[in-house]
Write a protein that holds these residues in place. Structure first.
Motif, PDB file in Angstrom:
ATOM      1  N   GLU A 117       0.832  -1.205   0.000  1.00 52.06           N
ATOM      2  CA  GLU A 117       0.000   0.000   0.000  1.00 52.06           C
ATOM      3  C   GLU A 117       0.866   1.254   0.000  1.00 52.06           C
ATOM      4  O   GLU A 117       0.579   2.210  -0.729  1.00 52.06           O
ATOM      5  N   VAL A 118       1.924   1.253   0.776  1.00 51.20           N
ATOM      6  CA  VAL A 118       2.829   2.402   0.822  1.00 51.20           C
ATOM      7  C   VAL A 118       3.471   2.607  -0.545  1.00 51.20           C
ATOM      8  O   VAL A 118       3.550   3.735  -1.047  1.00 51.20           O
ATOM      9  N   ARG A 119       3.922   1.522  -1.162  1.00 47.97           N
ATOM     10  CA  ARG A 119       4.542   1.608  -2.496  1.00 47.97           C
ATOM     11  C   ARG A 119       3.554   2.184  -3.505  1.00 47.97           C
ATOM     12  O   ARG A 119       3.897   3.061  -4.301  1.00 47.97           O
ATOM     13  N   ASN A 120       2.304   1.702  -3.473  1.00 48.31           N
ATOM     14  CA  ASN A 120       1.283   2.211  -4.396  1.00 48.31           C
ATOM     15  C   ASN A 120       0.988   3.681  -4.152  1.00 48.31           C
ATOM     16  O   ASN A 120       0.822   4.449  -5.103  1.00 48.31           O
ATOM     17  N   LEU A 121       0.929   4.077  -2.886  1.00 40.61           N
ATOM     18  CA  LEU A 121       0.673   5.481  -2.567  1.00 40.61           C
ATOM     19  C   LEU A 121       1.823   6.375  -3.028  1.00 40.61           C
ATOM     20  O   LEU A 121       1.603   7.484  -3.519  1.00 40.61           O
ATOM     21  N   ARG A 122       3.041   5.902  -2.877  1.00 37.89           N
ATOM     22  CA  ARG A 122       4.201   6.680  -3.347  1.00 37.89           C
ATOM     23  C   ARG A 122       4.175   6.827  -4.863  1.00 37.89           C
ATOM     24  O   ARG A 122       4.468   7.895  -5.405  1.00 37.89           O
ATOM     25  N   THR A 123       3.826   5.748  -5.561  1.00 38.77           N
ATOM     26  CA  THR A 123       3.734   5.804  -7.023  1.00 38.77           C
ATOM     27  C   THR A 123       2.660   6.798  -7.442  1.00 38.77           C
ATOM     28  O   THR A 123       2.870   7.614  -8.349  1.00 38.77           O
ATOM     29  N   GLU A 124       1.522   6.743  -6.771  1.00 42.21           N
ATOM     30  CA  GLU A 124       0.428   7.666  -7.081  1.00 42.21           C
ATOM     31  C   GLU A 124       0.835   9.104  -6.784  1.00 42.21           C
ATOM     32  O   GLU A 124       0.562  10.013  -7.582  1.00 42.21           O
ATOM     33  N   ALA A 125       1.513   9.334  -5.669  1.00 44.67           N
ATOM     34  CA  ALA A 125       1.960  10.684  -5.314  1.00 44.67           C
ATOM     35  C   ALA A 125       2.944  11.216  -6.352  1.00 44.67           C
ATOM     36  O   ALA A 125       2.875  12.384  -6.758  1.00 44.67           O
ATOM     37  N   ARG A 126       3.853  10.349  -6.806  1.00 44.25           N
ATOM     38  CA  ARG A 126       4.826  10.753  -7.829  1.00 44.25           C
ATOM     39  C   ARG A 126       4.112  11.143  -9.117  1.00 44.25           C
ATOM     40  O   ARG A 126       4.420  12.170  -9.734  1.00 44.25           O
ATOM     41  N   ALA A 127       3.122  10.342  -9.524  1.00 49.38           N
ATOM     42  CA  ALA A 127       2.367  10.636 -10.746  1.00 49.38           C
ATOM     43  C   ALA A 127       1.597  11.949 -10.606  1.00 49.38           C
ATOM     44  O   ALA A 127       1.561  12.759 -11.540  1.00 49.38           O
ATOM     45  N   LEU A 128       1.013  12.182  -9.438  1.00 49.81           N
ATOM     46  CA  LEU A 128       0.281  13.437  -9.218  1.00 49.81           C
ATOM     47  C   LEU A 128       1.218  14.647  -9.253  1.00 49.81           C
ATOM     48  O   LEU A 128       0.878  15.692  -9.813  1.00 49.81           O
ATOM     49  N   LYS A 129       2.403  14.496  -8.679  1.00 49.10           N
ATOM     50  CA  LYS A 129       3.376  15.597  -8.705  1.00 49.10           C
ATOM     51  C   LYS A 129       3.817  15.903 -10.130  1.00 49.10           C
ATOM     52  O   LYS A 129       3.960  17.067 -10.513  1.00 49.10           O
ATOM     53  N   GLU A 130       4.025  14.861 -10.927  1.00 48.15           N
ATOM     54  CA  GLU A 130       4.413  15.065 -12.326  1.00 48.15           C
ATOM     55  C   GLU A 130       3.299  15.756 -13.095  1.00 48.15           C
ATOM     56  O   GLU A 130       3.554  16.661 -13.895  1.00 48.15           O
ATOM     57  N   THR A 131       2.064  15.361 -12.856  1.00 49.57           N
ATOM     58  CA  THR A 131       0.919  15.986 -13.517  1.00 49.57           C
ATOM     59  C   THR A 131       0.817  17.452 -13.121  1.00 49.57           C
ATOM     60  O   THR A 131       0.597  18.322 -13.975  1.00 49.57           O
ATOM     61  N   LEU A 132       1.003  17.729 -11.821  1.00 47.40           N
ATOM     62  CA  LEU A 132       0.964  19.103 -11.347  1.00 47.40           C
ATOM     63  C   LEU A 132       2.068  19.936 -11.989  1.00 47.40           C
ATOM     64  O   LEU A 132       1.828  21.065 -12.437  1.00 47.40           O
ATOM     65  N   ALA A 133       3.262  19.378 -12.074  1.00 45.23           N
ATOM     66  CA  ALA A 133       4.379  20.088 -12.697  1.00 45.23           C
ATOM     67  C   ALA A 133       4.073  20.378 -14.165  1.00 45.23           C
ATOM     68  O   ALA A 133       4.345  21.495 -14.654  1.00 45.23           O
ATOM     69  N   ASP A 134       3.502  19.418 -14.880  1.00 47.04           N
ATOM     70  CA  ASP A 134       3.132  19.633 -16.286  1.00 47.04           C
ATOM     71  C   ASP A 134       2.098  20.740 -16.417  1.00 47.04           C
ATOM     72  O   ASP A 134       2.200  21.604 -17.306  1.00 47.04           O
ATOM     73  N   LEU A 135       1.102  20.732 -15.551  1.00 46.40           N
ATOM     74  CA  LEU A 135       0.056  21.761 -15.600  1.00 46.40           C
ATOM     75  C   LEU A 135       0.618  23.148 -15.281  1.00 46.40           C
ATOM     76  O   LEU A 135       0.236  24.142 -15.913  1.00 46.40           O
ATOM     77  N   LEU A 136       1.506  23.222 -14.303  1.00 48.86           N
ATOM     78  CA  LEU A 136       2.128  24.509 -13.970  1.00 48.86           C
ATOM     79  C   LEU A 136       2.946  25.036 -15.146  1.00 48.86           C
ATOM     80  O   LEU A 136       2.902  26.229 -15.477  1.00 48.86           O
ATOM     81  N   MET A 137       3.697  24.148 -15.785  1.00 49.23           N
ATOM     82  CA  MET A 137       4.496  24.548 -16.933  1.00 49.23           C
ATOM     83  C   MET A 137       3.606  25.013 -18.077  1.00 49.23           C
ATOM     84  O   MET A 137       3.873  26.047 -18.706  1.00 49.23           O
ATOM     85  N   GLU A 138       2.543  24.280 -18.329  1.00 46.56           N
ATOM     86  CA  GLU A 138       1.602  24.654 -19.387  1.00 46.56           C
ATOM     87  C   GLU A 138       0.961  26.007 -19.082  1.00 46.56           C
ATOM     88  O   GLU A 138       0.810  26.849 -19.971  1.00 46.56           O
ATOM     89  N   ASN A 139       0.605  26.226 -17.817  1.00 47.38           N
ATOM     90  CA  ASN A 139       0.010  27.490 -17.402  1.00 47.38           C
ATOM     91  C   ASN A 139       0.972  28.650 -17.647  1.00 47.38           C
ATOM     92  O   ASN A 139       0.589  29.708 -18.163  1.00 47.38           O
TER      93      ASN A 139
END
Length: 123
Positions: A86-108
């Motif tokens: 569960e911890v591994r899955n949560l870390r993977t999900e958090a990493r993906a969310l951070k990457e998505t946020l970074a992409d959106l900030l860059m696009e903005n």
């Protein structure tokens, strides 16, 4: 205190330090396995502890913690800790969310720059 007594204390301290440094750390799964073997009663606790290389006091401490925590869990008094999967899955999900946020900030930022470059104000 004589020199011989000082030397004996020094030797005893060295032996204690070596034992402490080489003491085996048991995982939670290993502790549970040992406690459950003891609860099955196939061998005496003394024999089990000798085979596992632990002191009987350690076995009884593990057993007490196991039973008390189990009682608390059944009563709903504690929150279950996440498993390593569960911890591994949560870390993977958090990493993906951070990457998505970074992409959106860059696009903005790019959109803002393109609007400023087009001569538009008020952003």
């Amino acid at each position: 205190m004589s020199e011989k007594e000082n030397q004996n204390r020094s030797v005893e301290k060295t032996v204690r330090d070596i034992r402490r440094a080489t003491r085996r750390n048991y995982s939670a799964e290993e502790k549970i396995r040992v406690v459950l073997e003891g609860l099955r009663g196939e061998d005496s606790i003394v024999e089990l502890c000798r085979r596992e290389g632990i002191n009987t006091n350690i076995y009884y401490r593990w057993s007490k913690e196991f039973l008390e925590d189990g009682k608390k869990r059944l009563a709903g008094d504690i929150v279950r800790e996440a498993t390593s999967d569960e911890v591994r899955n949560l870390r993977t999900e958090a990493r993906a969310l951070k990457e998505t946020l970074a992409d959106l900030l860059m696009e903005n930022r790019l959109l803002k720059k393109s609007m400023i470059g087009d001569g538009e104000d008020g952003i």
